[in-house]
Design an enzyme around this catalytic site. Structure first.
Site, mmCIF file in Angstrom:
data_model
loop_
_atom_site.group_PDB
_atom_site.id
_atom_site.type_symbol
_atom_site.label_atom_id
_atom_site.label_comp_id
_atom_site.label_asym_id
_atom_site.label_seq_id
_atom_site.Cartn_x
_atom_site.Cartn_y
_atom_site.Cartn_z
ATOM 1 N N HIS A 108 -13.007 2.281 -0.020
ATOM 2 C CA HIS A 108 -12.890 1.385 1.013
ATOM 3 C C HIS A 108 -13.592 0.206 0.687
ATOM 4 O O HIS A 108 -13.958 -0.629 1.125
ATOM 5 C CB HIS A 108 -13.969 1.639 2.358
ATOM 6 C CG HIS A 108 -13.281 2.833 3.006
ATOM 7 N ND1 HIS A 108 -13.965 3.609 3.720
ATOM 8 C CD2 HIS A 108 -12.100 3.078 3.703
ATOM 9 C CE1 HIS A 108 -13.356 4.606 4.487
ATOM 10 N NE2 HIS A 108 -12.094 4.079 4.175
ATOM 11 N N ASN A 166 0.677 -1.118 0.023
ATOM 12 C CA ASN A 166 -0.022 0.047 0.028
ATOM 13 C C ASN A 166 0.963 1.208 0.001
ATOM 14 O O ASN A 166 1.643 1.705 0.978
ATOM 15 C CB ASN A 166 -0.921 -0.042 1.434
ATOM 16 C CG ASN A 166 -1.708 1.287 1.201
ATOM 17 O OD1 ASN A 166 -1.920 2.053 0.444
ATOM 18 N ND2 ASN A 166 -2.743 1.089 2.426
ATOM 19 N N GLU A 215 -8.269 -5.951 4.572
ATOM 20 C CA GLU A 215 -8.026 -5.404 3.216
ATOM 21 C C GLU A 215 -6.947 -6.096 2.643
ATOM 22 O O GLU A 215 -6.955 -6.541 1.478
ATOM 23 C CB GLU A 215 -8.231 -3.804 2.917
ATOM 24 C CG GLU A 215 -9.231 -3.115 3.480
ATOM 25 C CD GLU A 215 -9.064 -1.441 3.819
ATOM 26 O OE1 GLU A 215 -9.255 -1.040 3.129
ATOM 27 O OE2 GLU A 215 -8.882 -1.242 5.057
ATOM 28 N N ARG A 227 -2.473 -1.861 -3.508
ATOM 29 C CA ARG A 227 -3.800 -1.401 -3.198
ATOM 30 C C ARG A 227 -3.841 -0.005 -4.081
ATOM 31 O O ARG A 227 -2.641 0.668 -4.027
ATOM 32 C CB ARG A 227 -4.178 -1.006 -1.819
ATOM 33 C CG ARG A 227 -5.278 -0.354 -1.526
ATOM 34 C CD ARG A 227 -5.104 0.520 -0.249
ATOM 35 N NE ARG A 227 -6.430 1.374 0.076
ATOM 36 C CZ ARG A 227 -6.185 2.593 0.438
ATOM 37 N NH1 ARG A 227 -4.977 3.084 0.847
ATOM 38 N NH2 ARG A 227 -7.180 3.225 0.592
ATOM 39 N N ARG A 273 -12.238 15.473 7.983
ATOM 40 C CA ARG A 273 -13.178 15.391 6.779
ATOM 41 C C ARG A 273 -14.364 15.879 7.228
ATOM 42 O O ARG A 273 -15.035 15.136 8.037
ATOM 43 C CB ARG A 273 -13.022 14.197 5.755
ATOM 44 C CG ARG A 273 -11.882 13.728 5.175
ATOM 45 C CD ARG A 273 -12.069 12.848 4.234
ATOM 46 N NE ARG A 273 -10.565 12.034 4.155
ATOM 47 C CZ ARG A 273 -10.617 10.964 4.053
ATOM 48 N NH1 ARG A 273 -11.588 10.182 3.923
ATOM 49 N NH2 ARG A 273 -9.425 10.201 3.688
ATOM 50 N N GLY A 324 -13.482 4.540 10.368
ATOM 51 C CA GLY A 324 -12.139 4.784 10.778
ATOM 52 C C GLY A 324 -11.817 6.065 10.762
ATOM 53 O O GLY A 324 -12.749 7.265 10.953
HETATM 54 P P1 ADP Z 1 -7.827 4.483 8.798
HETATM 55 O O1 ADP Z 1 -9.144 5.082 8.342
HETATM 56 O O2 ADP Z 1 -6.722 5.528 9.055
HETATM 57 O O3 ADP Z 1 -7.386 3.127 8.535
HETATM 58 P P2 ADP Z 1 -8.504 3.194 11.545
HETATM 59 O O4 ADP Z 1 -9.633 2.177 10.767
HETATM 60 O O5 ADP Z 1 -7.179 2.665 11.990
HETATM 61 O O6 ADP Z 1 -8.221 4.454 10.537
HETATM 62 O O7 ADP Z 1 -9.429 4.016 12.857
HETATM 63 C C1 ADP Z 1 -8.833 4.985 13.489
HETATM 64 C C2 ADP Z 1 -9.802 5.535 14.599
HETATM 65 O O8 ADP Z 1 -10.035 4.287 15.103
HETATM 66 C C3 ADP Z 1 -9.330 6.513 15.238
HETATM 67 O O9 ADP Z 1 -10.322 7.438 15.313
HETATM 68 C C4 ADP Z 1 -9.217 5.801 16.719
HETATM 69 O O10 ADP Z 1 -9.410 6.705 17.461
HETATM 70 C C5 ADP Z 1 -10.471 4.808 16.613
HETATM 71 N N1 ADP Z 1 -10.119 3.798 17.638
HETATM 72 C C6 ADP Z 1 -9.360 2.955 17.812
HETATM 73 N N2 ADP Z 1 -9.456 2.151 18.882
HETATM 74 C C7 ADP Z 1 -10.717 2.951 19.589
HETATM 75 C C8 ADP Z 1 -11.271 2.218 20.838
HETATM 76 N N3 ADP Z 1 -10.864 1.611 21.662
HETATM 77 N N4 ADP Z 1 -12.381 3.171 21.012
HETATM 78 C C9 ADP Z 1 -13.051 4.041 20.169
HETATM 79 N N5 ADP Z 1 -12.545 4.511 18.970
HETATM 80 C C10 ADP Z 1 -11.167 3.634 18.661
#
Ligand code: ADP
Length: 402
Positions: free
Chosen positions: A181, A7, A387, A91, A242, A211
């Site tokens: 996604h 990626n 993914e 990717r 965003r 996320g």
């Molecule tokens: P990306 O879109 O960059 O791949 P991720 O899927 O890794 O991002 O998601 C990141 C988000 O997940 C962040 O906002 C993080 O705060 C949230 N996150 C991770 N662990 C927790 C948790 N235990 N409780 C709530 N949110 C969480």
């Protein structure tokens, strides 16, 4: 067969080596700050051995050489020879309308991805650099396969993908909804059908990938009929930084008031908006949850906005599909935020969903689970996304059929 999943971003290269016999990740890592210094991290999954160091990474080719070195030498050595890698899966964020499925790389594929750079200026040029560097380092004998983020969404009908702007811009610039996604939505909808013991062709599934970037997709009979992200990943739900969907006039109004250029507008909507700006706390869901728990009003508004939008999109996709059999949560927030899932599901009780509070507590940190109780009219799952595995599966299938 072992597949290397890549990626590439403009200054980063994430890699994961997967053994497809058993679908087990052997090693993974990242090269960061390419072109502006350089930092490498690599981890062998079975032993937990981890390497982390700074080194000069002037370009993606040097980064690939370092990946090769990590996999074949020293403490993180997991293969004897590069020949053990049966395929490299890349990717690719934007495949436009040119690519509706994964493909083997050749010159015309690179040209195609290049022709779509306008639609993904931050991503596609980096992907091309990554593919070229990979060919340079791994040689022409290893098949290189591209897996497109929006390919799964290519089944959307025109009523879902067209925007109500002058038609000529669709013809001239291919301005339409593409969605993103897709690899994640494809993976979790497939897993959902498997967990239900049903054929995906017979199911209506809403997948919520939440996320830093978030999107919700309506999958009817295994085909996407609508998704919340649009021409770019800016559309739909409010996200970490965003804005998500806003009245388009908000943008032109603020441009006039503030004198923003198109580049400044894009920067503000992509990087300075969303949960970060509403909460005034952070873009990170964990920080916002903590602030809200301490009584921070703006953090509460940010969370309520996101949760409300999720419920609203789910409702609209139930209408679009004329029903729903299952709802899936995935992505960092979907896989972990217990308050979000509780709020969304309890507010969908009118659908006949019973909420299993106990599973909601345990389905975190990579553990999936079923959030609906037995006998629920609609089933709800937490399914950790993968993914990389989906990319590796496509790469393996194409490489095996050459
Ligand atoms: P990306 O879109 O960059 O791949 P991720 O899927 O890794 O991002 O998601 C990141 C988000 O997940 C962040 O906002 C993080 O705060 C949230 N996150 C991770 N662990 C927790 C948790 N235990 N409780 C709530 N949110 C969480």
């Amino acid at each position: 067969m072992k597949v290397l999943v890549i990626n590439c971003g403009s200054s980063s290269l994430k890699f994961q080596l997967i053994d497809m016999d058993g679908e087990i990740t052997i090693a993974k890592g990242i090269c960061e700050r390419i072109g502006m210094g350089g930092h490498v991290e690599a981890k062998v999954i079975a032993t937990g051995v981890k390497l982390e160091y700074d080194m000069d990474l002037p370009n993606h080719t040097v980064a690939f050489q370092e990946v090769k070195k990590c996999l074949t030498e020293g403490e993180t050595k997991v293969i004897e020879d590069l020949n053990e890698i049966g395929a490299v899966g890349h990717r690719i964020v934007q495949g436009g309308s040119l690519f509706n499925k994964s493909v083997l790389v050749d010159d015309s594929v690179i040209e195609g991805i290049e022709s779509l750079c306008d639609l993904a200026p931050l991503h596609n040029p980096a992907h091309i650099q990554g593919i070229r560097a990979s060919i340079e380092v791994f040689g022409k004998d290893v098949p290189e396969i591209c897996v497109f983020d929006n390919a799964f969404h290519s089944t959307m009908p025109p009523e879902a993908y067209m925007f109500g702007v002058p038609y000529e811009y669709y013809e001239k610039y291919a301005v339409r909804k593409y969605g993103f996604h897709g690899t994640s939505h494809r993976y979790v909808s497939g897993e959902c059908a498997r967990l239900m013991g049903k054929n995906i062709e017979d199911l209506k599934i809403i997948t919520c990938h939440l996320g830093n970037g978030s999107s919700i997709t309506a999958v009817k009979g295994g085909r996407v009929i609508d998704t919340t992200m649009g021409l770019t990943p800016l559309d739909g739900l409010m996200m970490g930084t965003r804005s998500g969907a806003v009245d388009p006039s908000v943008v032109t109004f603020l441009q006039e008031k503030e004198g923003w250029t198109p580049a400044e507008t894009s920067n503000i909507l992509n990087k300075k908006s969303g949960m970060l700006s509403i909460s005034g706390v952070s873009h990170d869901d964990r920080d916002i949850l903590a602030a809200a728990a301490e009584g921070n009003e703006r953090a509460k508004i940010a969370l309520n906005m996101l949760w409300y939008q999720i419920r609203k999109y789910i409702g609209s996709y139930i209408a679009a599909m004329q029903g729903v059999d299952a709802i899936v949560f995935t992505g960092g927030i979907g896989e972990n935020s217990q308050p979000l899932r509780k709020n969304v599901i309890e507010n969908l009780a009118y659908l006949g969903i019973g909420f299993n509070e106990e599973v909601n507590k345990t389905a975190i940190k990579g553990n999936g689970g079923e959030l609906s109780t037995e006998g629920s009219a609609v089933r709800v799952f937490v399914i950790p996304t993968n993914e990389e595995l989906m990319i590796a599966r496509d790469a393996k299938e194409i490489a095996e059929n050459l």
